[in-house]
Design a protein around this motif. Structure first.
Motif, PDB file in Angstrom:
ATOM      1  N   ARG B  19       0.835  -1.193   0.000  1.00 26.88           N
ATOM      2  CA  ARG B  19       0.000   0.000   0.000  1.00 26.88           C
ATOM      3  C   ARG B  19       0.878   1.255   0.000  1.00 26.88           C
ATOM      4  NH1 ARG B  19      -5.513   0.713   1.656  1.00 26.88           N
ATOM      5  NH2 ARG B  19      -5.672  -1.454   1.032  1.00 26.88           N
ATOM      6  N   ILE B  20       0.704   2.087  -1.024  1.00 27.73           N
ATOM      7  CA  ILE B  20       1.522   3.298  -1.123  1.00 27.73           C
ATOM      8  C   ILE B  20       0.662   4.549  -0.884  1.00 27.73           C
ATOM      9  CG2 ILE B  20       3.138   4.623  -2.540  1.00 27.73           C
ATOM     10  CD1 ILE B  20       4.206   1.843  -2.084  1.00 27.73           C
ATOM     11  N   ILE B  21      -0.489   4.601  -1.551  1.00 25.53           N
ATOM     12  CA  ILE B  21      -1.433   5.704  -1.327  1.00 25.53           C
ATOM     13  C   ILE B  21      -2.571   5.139  -0.482  1.00 25.53           C
ATOM     14  CG2 ILE B  21      -3.059   7.310  -2.419  1.00 25.53           C
ATOM     15  CD1 ILE B  21      -0.246   8.051  -3.116  1.00 25.53           C
ATOM     16  N   PRO B  39       7.873  14.674   1.369  1.00 26.93           N
ATOM     17  CA  PRO B  39       9.189  14.040   1.432  1.00 26.93           C
ATOM     18  C   PRO B  39       9.374  12.955   0.377  1.00 26.93           C
ATOM     19  CG  PRO B  39       7.813  13.356   3.288  1.00 26.93           C
ATOM     20  CD  PRO B  39       7.071  14.437   2.574  1.00 26.93           C
ATOM     21  N   ASN B  40      10.622  12.593   0.132  1.00 24.61           N
ATOM     22  CA  ASN B  40      10.934  11.503  -0.800  1.00 24.61           C
ATOM     23  C   ASN B  40      10.202  10.243  -0.354  1.00 24.61           C
ATOM     24  OD1 ASN B  40      14.265  12.739  -0.804  1.00 24.61           O
ATOM     25  ND2 ASN B  40      12.817  12.909  -2.474  1.00 24.61           N
ATOM     26  N   GLY B  41       9.653   9.543  -1.329  1.00 15.28           N
ATOM     27  CA  GLY B  41       8.997   8.270  -1.016  1.00 15.28           C
ATOM     28  C   GLY B  41       7.602   8.421  -0.442  1.00 15.28           C
ATOM     29  N   ALA B  42       7.072   9.654  -0.416  1.00 17.94           N
ATOM     30  CA  ALA B  42       5.748   9.870   0.173  1.00 17.94           C
ATOM     31  C   ALA B  42       4.630   9.273  -0.681  1.00 17.94           C
ATOM     32  CB  ALA B  42       5.506  11.366   0.361  1.00 17.94           C
ATOM     33  N   GLY B  43       4.888   9.149  -1.988  1.00 14.79           N
ATOM     34  CA  GLY B  43       3.860   8.606  -2.877  1.00 14.79           C
ATOM     35  C   GLY B  43       3.397   9.592  -3.937  1.00 14.79           C
ATOM     36  N   LYS B  44       4.155  10.657  -4.156  1.00 13.75           N
ATOM     37  CA  LYS B  44       3.751  11.678  -5.123  1.00 13.75           C
ATOM     38  C   LYS B  44       3.740  11.125  -6.550  1.00 13.75           C
ATOM     39  CE  LYS B  44       7.134  14.389  -3.852  1.00 13.75           C
ATOM     40  NZ  LYS B  44       7.758  13.485  -2.875  1.00 13.75           N
ATOM     41  N   SER B  45       4.848  10.461  -6.932  1.00 11.31           N
ATOM     42  CA  SER B  45       4.889   9.895  -8.287  1.00 11.31           C
ATOM     43  C   SER B  45       3.878   8.758  -8.423  1.00 11.31           C
ATOM     44  CB  SER B  45       6.286   9.369  -8.610  1.00 11.31           C
ATOM     45  OG  SER B  45       7.195  10.450  -8.683  1.00 11.31           O
ATOM     46  N   THR B  46       3.707   8.002  -7.356  1.00 11.65           N
ATOM     47  CA  THR B  46       2.729   6.907  -7.379  1.00 11.65           C
ATOM     48  C   THR B  46       1.332   7.456  -7.671  1.00 11.65           C
ATOM     49  OG1 THR B  46       4.071   5.695  -5.787  1.00 11.65           O
ATOM     50  CG2 THR B  46       1.775   5.005  -6.028  1.00 11.65           C
ATOM     51  N   LEU B  47       0.993   8.567  -7.019  1.00 13.18           N
ATOM     52  CA  LEU B  47      -0.303   9.198  -7.267  1.00 13.18           C
ATOM     53  C   LEU B  47      -0.422   9.602  -8.738  1.00 13.18           C
ATOM     54  CD1 LEU B  47      -2.960  10.599  -6.334  1.00 13.18           C
ATOM     55  CD2 LEU B  47      -1.583  12.656  -5.934  1.00 13.18           C
ATOM     56  N   LEU B  88       6.418  13.420 -16.958  1.00  9.92           N
ATOM     57  CA  LEU B  88       7.091  12.436 -16.102  1.00  9.92           C
ATOM     58  C   LEU B  88       8.286  13.014 -15.348  1.00  9.92           C
ATOM     59  CD1 LEU B  88       5.356  10.483 -17.812  1.00  9.92           C
ATOM     60  CD2 LEU B  88       7.293   8.918 -17.801  1.00  9.92           C
ATOM     61  N   GLN B  89       8.477  12.473 -14.140  1.00 12.12           N
ATOM     62  CA  GLN B  89       9.673  12.828 -13.371  1.00 12.12           C
ATOM     63  C   GLN B  89      10.917  12.351 -14.127  1.00 12.12           C
ATOM     64  OE1 GLN B  89       9.638  11.395  -9.307  1.00 12.12           O
ATOM     65  NE2 GLN B  89      11.608  12.329  -8.820  1.00 12.12           N
ATOM     66  N   TYR B  90      10.811  11.151 -14.715  1.00 15.76           N
ATOM     67  CA  TYR B  90      11.926  10.608 -15.501  1.00 15.76           C
ATOM     68  C   TYR B  90      11.426  10.248 -16.900  1.00 15.76           C
ATOM     69  CZ  TYR B  90      13.823  10.153 -10.796  1.00 15.76           C
ATOM     70  OH  TYR B  90      14.230  10.422  -9.513  1.00 15.76           O
ATOM     71  N   THR B 206       6.403  19.243  -6.669  1.00 17.86           N
ATOM     72  CA  THR B 206       7.749  19.820  -6.613  1.00 17.86           C
ATOM     73  C   THR B 206       8.344  19.708  -5.214  1.00 17.86           C
ATOM     74  OG1 THR B 206       9.094  21.783  -7.021  1.00 17.86           O
ATOM     75  CG2 THR B 206       6.885  22.167  -6.146  1.00 17.86           C
ATOM     76  N   HIS B 207       9.656  19.785  -5.158  1.00 16.58           N
ATOM     77  CA  HIS B 207      10.350  19.847  -3.872  1.00 16.58           C
ATOM     78  C   HIS B 207      10.767  21.269  -3.527  1.00 16.58           C
ATOM     79  CE1 HIS B 207      10.612  15.641  -2.896  1.00 16.58           C
ATOM     80  NE2 HIS B 207      11.089  15.339  -4.096  1.00 16.58           N
ATOM     81  N   TYR B 208      10.632  22.165  -4.516  1.00 15.41           N
ATOM     82  CA  TYR B 208      11.241  23.476  -4.322  1.00 15.41           C
ATOM     83  C   TYR B 208      10.235  24.601  -4.394  1.00 15.41           C
ATOM     84  CZ  TYR B 208      15.203  20.520  -5.107  1.00 15.41           C
ATOM     85  OH  TYR B 208      16.097  19.494  -5.009  1.00 15.41           O
TER      86      TYR B 208
END
Ligand SMILES: Nc1ncnc2c1ncn2[C@@H]1O[C@H](COP(=O)(O)OP(=O)(O)OP(=O)(O)O)[C@@H](O)[C@H]1O
Ligand SMILES: [Mg+2]
Lengths: 358, 251
Positions: B19-21, B39-47, B88-90, B206-208
């Protein structure tokens, strides 16, 4: 007579790893049909049809050949009685473009072609595979004389029936040979290409196949480096669907005499569904220390990240797949193009291959 | 408040059974820009992948509505046709597929799926060149294979080009700012601002805080451990810049 039904099925291991010449009962060759002695400026087309071998009009006019018609009954009768395989000798002069067109062949045909290139000549051969209801047993002996160069395009417009294609290329010093094969496979297709290189030769072999469900193709490349300072390259790309069987055996052999050989081999295989099968057998046999050789074999699935990326921009799944397969094969043709010159497949042929059509 | 463009309702997403989200709720009204930080790994890209419909991101609970319609039954390309876009992030490198012909195929596919006339080639060329110029993307990059050998920043600008060309209803930008130099950041932000429209919404991950100086968001959300843990105005981003996520991660 040549009876395709006697061939073992595609999944027979022993057959797959053997050589055609060991397994097929090679009849003795006694009778020759000479196409001509002076094919100086030929741009000929040889059509091989069920009712015999025909030379097309342009071959006749441009090559000043005495055409010979060989009828199927003659071939069959001869095979029944004498167990011989019809042979055709082709001499290629300065710059000849010859088409070997089997696309109208529907029956079965065993044939040996003996092709000789003159010193320092530059020629090309386009081979079109036979129809799905044909059985073709083809032995091609090619002698490339000193300094000569040959480009060979082997091209299936559609899926084949049975085909055993055994091509033996003997290269004299400073000669070059380029080969590009695009295939849809068939009921049983085995293509073997063997190159024997003297010194300062080049052999560049490219092949791609796209096998739809139920199709088969085995490919074998063998390059023997028998002289010094020769280079060779093998580049193979395969796309295989459910219940299709694909094989690639690639051998680089460097004899003791093969100092300063450069030889490369690479194969990339995409298995589209779970039931797709590929046998890969990359081999190096090296009896000389002063060589540069490498081989790489990759088997995988279609790049899922790429598929997602294309689809996320609105491209439907099937179209996205086609785009990726097109890109996969166009990479092969791009690599082959500098070696094949004008003997390259058309864009339509490439699309046809990417779609894996009938 | 205008109609919601995006509604994420009690969403639960798993990757390989993990479970991520977890029970996420989010509404982005039409015409608004919302930012997601976390934070990193919070699930932003997963969402963002779950919204785009990427296989392997299993939606095990809740719903995602785009312009009032659930998109869970649609595959990736159908969601794009419905107006969803994910930068995409990547971004993926695809050898053998030329950047420009990819864009053309994408536009034609979208038009076909929507039952619209396809754009004339001349018009397409004019538009792609104008947008590329605005994003300082060279013609060479348009001809090259998609993203192959592009620098990190070039890939992100290329995502911005796709965004401009495809003009979606709902654009999700996953860290489009990371990898961009200061000038490129401004250029991309200007591109996004030009596209702001009452009928289009943005979700900017974003992080910034810096990006949000250029693309001023209507709301900022903090995503931590698979759910939104705080929402606020543009000030929230500035607070986070000072204090970090410690307070939210503990929660
Ligand atoms: N394929 C996967 N298998 C297992 N876990 C995964 C997979 N993909 C992502 N995760 C995990 O899901 C969590 C959320 O990842 P995600 O990429 O969504 O984070 P993020 O918020 O985008 O982080 P970042 O800010 O670093 O980009 C992470 O713990 C990650 O390790
Ligand atoms: Mg991320």
């Amino acid at each position: 007579m040549f009876d395709a039904s006697l061939l073992p099925g595609p999944r027979t291991e022993g057959w797959r790893h053997g050589k055609i010449s060991q397994l097929a009962d090679l009849p003795s060759f006694s009778q020759h049909w000479s196409v001509g002695d002076d094919l100086d400026s030929g741009h000929g087309r040889l059509l091989f049809a069920a009712d015999g071998l025909r030379m097309s009009q342009d071959m006749r006019s441009k090559c000043h050949l005495a055409p010979k018609m060989v009828h199927a009954e003659d071939v069959h009768a001869m095979l029944m009685n004498n167990k011989t395989v019809p042979q055709l000798d082709i001499f290629l002069g300065r710059s000849d473009d010859v088409t070997l067109d089997f696309s109208s062949l529907h029956g079965s045909l065993p044939l040996q072609l003996n092709i000789t290139l003159e010193d320092a000549s530059t020629s090309s051969i386009s081979f079109h595979g036979a129809a799905a209801d044909a059985s073709l047993w083809l032995r091609i002996n090619i002698q490339i004389a000193h300094g000569a160069s040959l480009k060979f395009l082997q091209h299936d417009g559609a899926a084949s029936g049975h085909r055993l294609f055994d091509m033996q290329v003997t290269q004299s010093a400073q000669s070059s040979f380029a080969f590009l094969s695009l295939s849809h496979g068939g009921r049983y297709v085995r293509d073997e290409i063997t190159c024997r290189l003297a010194s300062n030769c080049k052999a560049d072999l490219f092949a791609g196949h796209h096998l739809q469900s139920g199709r088969h193709r085995d490919l074998r490349f063998r390059v023997d480096h028998l002289g010094m300072q020769s280079t060779s390259n093998q580049d193979v790309r395969c796309v295989v669907h459910d219940r299709a069987v694909s094989g690639f055996d690639g051998l680089i052999h460097v004899s003791e005499a093969g100092a300063q050989t450069e030889a490369y081999q690479e194969s990339k295989v995409v298995l589209m569904e779970d039931g797709a099968l590929h046998h890969g057998k990359p081999e190096l046999e090296i009896f000389q220390d002063d060589v540069v050789c490498s081989h790489g074999a990759a088997i995988g699935q279609l790049d899922k990240d790429a598929l997602f990326y294309l689809m996320s921009r609105g491209i439907a799944e099937d179209d996205a797949r086609d785009m990726l397969l097109e890109a996969f094969f166009s990479g092969l043709v791009e690599s082959a193009t500098p070696f094949m010159g004008h003997v390259i497949p058309s864009n339509e042929d490439m699309l046809h291959l990417a779609r894996g059509a009938a | 408040m205008s109609n919601p463009m995006l509604e994420v309702c009690d969403l639960a997403v798993e990757i390989g059974g993990k479970r991520i989200i977890n029970g996420m709720n989010l509404v982005v009204p039409a015409g608004e820009v919302h930012a997601i930080m976390g934070p990193n790994g919070a699930g932003k890209s997963t969402l963002s992948y779950a919204m785009a419909g990427r296989p392997g991101y299993d939606i095990v609970g809740g719903d995602i509505l785009l312009d009032g319609q659930s998109i869970l039954g649609l595959d990736v390309s159908e969601r794009a046709a419905a107006g969803m876009f994910l930068a995409l992030q990547y971004p993926v490198e695809i050898p053998g597929v030329a950047n420009m012909s990819f864009l053309k195929t994408a536009l034609e596919s979208l038009a076909k799926a929507r039952g619209q006339e396809k754009q004339a080639t001349v018009e397409f060329m004019r538009q792609v060149k104008a947008e590329a110029r605005a994003l300082q993307i060279s013609e060479d990059m348009l001809r090259r294979p998609l993203n192959v050998g592009f620098s990190g920043g070039e890939k992100k600008r290329n995502e911005a080009l796709q965004l401009a060309m495809l003009a979606p209803k709902m654009a999700v930008l996953d860290e489009t700012d990371s990898g961009l130099d200061i000038d490129a950041l401004k250029i991309v932000a200007e591109g996004v601002n030009r596209m702001r429209d009452p009928a289009r919404s943005f979700l900017v991950i974003t992080h910034y805080q810096r990006l949000l100086d250029y693309i001023v968001p209507d709301q900022v959300h903090v995503l931590a451990a698979g759910k939104i843990v705080a929402s606020g105005g543009a000030d929230l981003a500035r607070e986070l810049e000072e204090s970090g996520y410690a307070a939210y991660e503990a929660a």
